[in-house]
Design an enzyme around this catalytic site. Sequence first.
Site, PDB file in Angstrom:
ATOM      1  N   LYS A 188       0.833  -1.214   0.000  1.00 57.73           N
ATOM      2  CA  LYS A 188       0.000   0.000   0.000  1.00 57.73           C
ATOM      3  C   LYS A 188       0.867   1.263   0.000  1.00 57.73           C
ATOM      4  O   LYS A 188       0.645   2.162  -0.814  1.00 57.73           O
ATOM      5  CB  LYS A 188      -0.886   0.011   1.249  1.00 57.73           C
ATOM      6  N   ASN A 189       1.830   1.333   0.900  1.00 56.44           N
ATOM      7  CA  ASN A 189       2.563   2.592   1.043  1.00 56.44           C
ATOM      8  C   ASN A 189       3.552   2.840  -0.097  1.00 56.44           C
ATOM      9  O   ASN A 189       4.063   3.952  -0.235  1.00 56.44           O
ATOM     10  CB  ASN A 189       3.233   2.681   2.417  1.00 56.44           C
ATOM     11  N   CYS A 213      -5.193   8.811   8.435  1.00 55.48           N
ATOM     12  CA  CYS A 213      -5.453   8.381   9.811  1.00 55.48           C
ATOM     13  C   CYS A 213      -4.999   9.446  10.798  1.00 55.48           C
ATOM     14  O   CYS A 213      -3.930  10.049  10.620  1.00 55.48           O
ATOM     15  CB  CYS A 213      -4.658   7.104  10.125  1.00 55.48           C
ATOM     16  N   ARG A 265       0.396  15.364  12.383  1.00 56.77           N
ATOM     17  CA  ARG A 265       1.210  14.834  11.283  1.00 56.77           C
ATOM     18  C   ARG A 265       1.574  15.995  10.353  1.00 56.77           C
ATOM     19  O   ARG A 265       0.996  16.170   9.283  1.00 56.77           O
ATOM     20  CB  ARG A 265       0.450  13.742  10.520  1.00 56.77           C
ATOM     21  N   ASP A 300       3.675   0.801  12.197  1.00 54.34           N
ATOM     22  CA  ASP A 300       2.410   0.247  11.679  1.00 54.34           C
ATOM     23  C   ASP A 300       2.126  -1.154  12.216  1.00 54.34           C
ATOM     24  O   ASP A 300       0.984  -1.608  12.175  1.00 54.34           O
ATOM     25  CB  ASP A 300       2.444   0.188  10.146  1.00 54.34           C
ATOM     26  N   ARG A 309      -9.266   1.019   3.644  1.00 51.90           N
ATOM     27  CA  ARG A 309      -8.309   1.951   3.041  1.00 51.90           C
ATOM     28  C   ARG A 309      -6.966   1.282   2.795  1.00 51.90           C
ATOM     29  O   ARG A 309      -6.193   1.741   1.952  1.00 51.90           O
ATOM     30  CB  ARG A 309      -8.095   3.163   3.958  1.00 51.90           C
TER      31      ARG A 309
END
Length: 420
Positions: free
Chosen positions: A23-24, A118, A123, A306, A398
């Site tokens: 995903k990232n 999130c 952030r 994570d 997501r």
Amino acid sequence: MHEVMKIEGGHLLEGEVKISGAKNATVALIPAAVLANGPVTIVGIPQIADVKALADILRILKVEVIEVANDHIIIDPSHMENVDLDDDIVTKLRASYYFMGALLGKYGYVRMKMPGGCYLGPRPIDLHLKGFEALGAKVTYEKACYTIQAKKLKGAKIFLDIASVGATINIMMASVYAEGRTTIENAAKEPEIIDVATLLNKMGARIRGAGTNVITIDGVKSLSGCFHEIIPDRIEAGTFIIIAAAMAKRMVINNIIPQHLDALLSKLKEMGVNMEVGVDKVVIERSENLKSVDITTRPYPGFATDLQQPLTALLTQAEGEGKITETIYIERFKHCIELAKMGADIELMQAAAIIKGPTPLYGTKVSATDLRCGAAMIVAGLLAEGVTSIDNVYHIDRGYSEIDKKLSALGAKIWRENVD
Ligand code: EPU
């Protein structure tokens, strides 16, 4: 009416699972593709809501997106237009900020809304913006929109105060067309950064050192389309490994790069998890006598923040006291409050939590307050006695590709319901 995910716990899991593309990496590769002047084919795309949102942003920019198969897309920016990204869709996910670097790099101008994602405590994106400024851009912020523009982008030496994944990738993208050499010092070293640099280099960029803490980018005049396959998702892999350690009779987790999971695998070994690590897979059988461990989250190759959340759920089953210390997102502990609702014994401290185990877990109503909290709730739900009902499922969708389908195939009792 809203959707919840329900899990009837206590069933052992057995079989094989294939990990999807990262995903990232994906959420950066898609915006990076617009830097090309021809079609970019990407294989290994995970089925997640963030990808759909990014594809919608591409369409706003008049980029052609062709979904060839489930995990295979062609992105053709040949006729794209640098439209202002003031649509609310930008605020749905964090990774929309990669359009800042990509559009600034390509056009010297970008106007877009603040990115979402999130909530893990504050952030900021100051390091991204300072990087753009160092390349010669001017940044202004008004009416919830950033405008970043440069007459000409010029290579520069940029030192990141924090080794930020997002800032490293964004500066790489903004500098591929800049005149001369850009050097990023104290760059982040995550595997996803190497994947993005690999894509850009296949397009014709000249990036060296990705995966180390010094990256150099020599500006080029033109980039062309290419073919790229995404690396496996180390966080999804880690989540399934933790699930297997909790509940597997025997589980084979395929399509992984074990080196990317070193920190997790060595902690699980210390906990007493039975596992056999192969070249691109790991085989796990749950063990009855897990021992607690302490972990401290760190940038790669340290223990991934994570994975801290799903691991917390496993620690509730281990003998003794385990301490989790967060150094990346000091407020990333909402999952502990949810786990406590299920019977976990967790003491929350400043940027840390102590988990005392083993404690039985009981199914109840909990919330996926963020994506990886959702992963922690799934681990806990599989372990718990009774039915766990997880709210805010959209967070899980997501970032995890068809997780309920993958778990059902392993024998989990997991389903979705619409409730009031
Ligand atoms: N930071 C700043 N200023 C900046 C950028 C970052 O102070 O300009 C701080 C952050 O607040 C944080 C630290 O630096 O304390 C590291 O943040 P980083 O920029 O590395 O994180 P990110 O790029 O926003 C990515 C992943 C996260 C993952 C972190 C850390 C994506 C889209 N997100 O976020 O993934 O937790 O790196 O590895 O790649 C997730 O997948 O659930 C997730 C949140």
